[in-house]
Write a protein that holds these residues in place. Sequence first.
Motif, mmCIF file in Angstrom:
data_model
loop_
_atom_site.group_PDB
_atom_site.id
_atom_site.type_symbol
_atom_site.label_atom_id
_atom_site.label_comp_id
_atom_site.label_asym_id
_atom_site.label_seq_id
_atom_site.Cartn_x
_atom_site.Cartn_y
_atom_site.Cartn_z
ATOM 1 N N ALA A 25 0.826 -1.211 0.000
ATOM 2 C CA ALA A 25 0.000 0.000 0.000
ATOM 3 C C ALA A 25 0.861 1.263 0.000
ATOM 4 N N PRO A 26 0.530 2.234 -0.853
ATOM 5 C CA PRO A 26 1.336 3.462 -0.902
ATOM 6 C C PRO A 26 1.205 4.324 0.344
ATOM 7 N N ASN A 27 0.119 4.137 1.120
ATOM 8 C CA ASN A 27 -0.067 4.959 2.325
ATOM 9 C C ASN A 27 0.420 4.280 3.598
ATOM 10 N N ALA A 28 1.046 3.112 3.473
ATOM 11 C CA ALA A 28 1.588 2.435 4.657
ATOM 12 C C ALA A 28 2.686 3.294 5.271
ATOM 13 N N THR A 29 2.585 3.506 6.578
ATOM 14 C CA THR A 29 3.575 4.310 7.272
ATOM 15 C C THR A 29 3.593 3.930 8.750
ATOM 16 N N VAL A 30 4.716 4.143 9.396
ATOM 17 C CA VAL A 30 4.829 3.840 10.817
ATOM 18 C C VAL A 30 3.836 4.693 11.603
ATOM 19 N N GLY A 31 3.117 4.056 12.513
ATOM 20 C CA GLY A 31 2.137 4.744 13.330
ATOM 21 C C GLY A 31 0.717 4.642 12.818
ATOM 22 N N LEU A 32 0.546 4.197 11.575
ATOM 23 C CA LEU A 32 -0.794 4.076 11.011
ATOM 24 C C LEU A 32 -1.555 2.925 11.666
ATOM 25 N N LYS A 33 -2.797 3.178 12.059
ATOM 26 C CA LYS A 33 -3.677 2.120 12.534
ATOM 27 C C LYS A 33 -4.593 1.705 11.401
ATOM 28 N N THR A 34 -4.683 0.395 11.185
ATOM 29 C CA THR A 34 -5.397 -0.146 10.045
ATOM 30 C C THR A 34 -6.023 -1.481 10.445
ATOM 31 N N VAL A 35 -6.453 -2.260 9.451
ATOM 32 C CA VAL A 35 -7.052 -3.568 9.704
ATOM 33 C C VAL A 35 -6.114 -4.656 9.198
ATOM 34 N N ALA A 36 -5.798 -5.611 10.053
ATOM 35 C CA ALA A 36 -4.995 -6.763 9.649
ATOM 36 C C ALA A 36 -5.882 -7.994 9.578
ATOM 37 N N CYS A 76 -5.348 -4.561 5.107
ATOM 38 C CA CYS A 76 -6.506 -4.547 4.203
ATOM 39 C C CYS A 76 -6.936 -3.155 3.774
ATOM 40 N N SER A 77 -7.401 -3.082 2.536
ATOM 41 C CA SER A 77 -8.068 -1.878 2.051
ATOM 42 C C SER A 77 -9.569 -2.025 2.264
ATOM 43 N N ASN A 126 -19.227 2.203 0.321
ATOM 44 C CA ASN A 126 -18.628 3.472 -0.114
ATOM 45 C C ASN A 126 -17.105 3.458 -0.001
ATOM 46 N N ALA A 127 -16.508 2.294 -0.235
ATOM 47 C CA ALA A 127 -15.047 2.181 -0.159
ATOM 48 C C ALA A 127 -14.391 3.058 -1.227
ATOM 49 N N PRO A 128 -13.362 3.822 -0.870
ATOM 50 C CA PRO A 128 -12.654 4.638 -1.867
ATOM 51 C C PRO A 128 -12.069 3.762 -2.967
ATOM 52 N N GLN A 129 -12.188 4.184 -4.197
ATOM 53 C CA GLN A 129 -11.664 3.409 -5.325
ATOM 54 C C GLN A 129 -10.236 3.829 -5.648
ATOM 55 N N VAL A 130 -9.421 3.870 -4.619
ATOM 56 C CA VAL A 130 -8.009 4.220 -4.768
ATOM 57 C C VAL A 130 -7.186 3.196 -4.013
ATOM 58 N N LYS A 131 -5.910 3.107 -4.363
ATOM 59 C CA LYS A 131 -5.039 2.172 -3.683
ATOM 60 C C LYS A 131 -4.733 2.675 -2.277
ATOM 61 N N GLY A 132 -4.638 1.743 -1.355
ATOM 62 C CA GLY A 132 -4.275 2.123 0.008
ATOM 63 C C GLY A 132 -5.044 1.322 1.032
#
Length: 211
Positions: free
Chosen positions: A135-146, A174-175, A183-189
């Motif tokens: 993912a291009p928006n992966a960065t340290v500190g990001l909270k997301t879904v695994a 996961c995106s 309404n999931a954004p249709q962009v990578k990330g």
Amino acid sequence: MIATYNTHVGDVLMLIVANDEGKKVNFERKGKIARVFVEETGATVGWNIFEAKSILSALTELERNGQLFLSADDVEILNKEFRKSGFDEVLVYDAQPKFVVAEIVEMEEHPDSDHLHVCKVNVGFKEPVQIVCGAPNATVGLKTVAALPGAMMPNGTLIFPGALRGVLSFGMLCSARELELPNAPQVKGIIELSQTLSVGEKFDSKTMWKA
């Protein structure tokens, strides 16, 4: 263990307990139970439970297709049916949620890719797990879904430990599109969650996701 119910092939509960890694499989059936195994090694990779409603009639989830989350009582009922049918193997109940709030705590670039990242991810375990992510928006500190090993994605993809270009990966970040959220954004990330959420929590799209 991944449990799914499939009315397209009849009243069948399917249990996936290991990755067959594309190897040739066969099966043996005793009564209402069929064991699926790798021909080369004999290792069990799955079970098919026929006439499933007659065994787990209390499960309302069996009215629909898709992944099920079995209770400890359900697993004990199935183990009794295994013994009744003549199988010695035992299913183990797994209470660990498979889609959890996660935080990237370390990240470095993949040594053999210009877009993959090797992430150390806090998923609520004692130690972070390693997940390779593009993912291009992966960065340290990001909270997301695994999605952890044992998860089934909405499109039917199963998550197992594996490797991407030679680097081990123990899950998937996961995106919203991959989770088929409204309404999931249709962009990578990958999904960007609120920093107020606690890592290791079971992901609840109704309360944790906003488009």
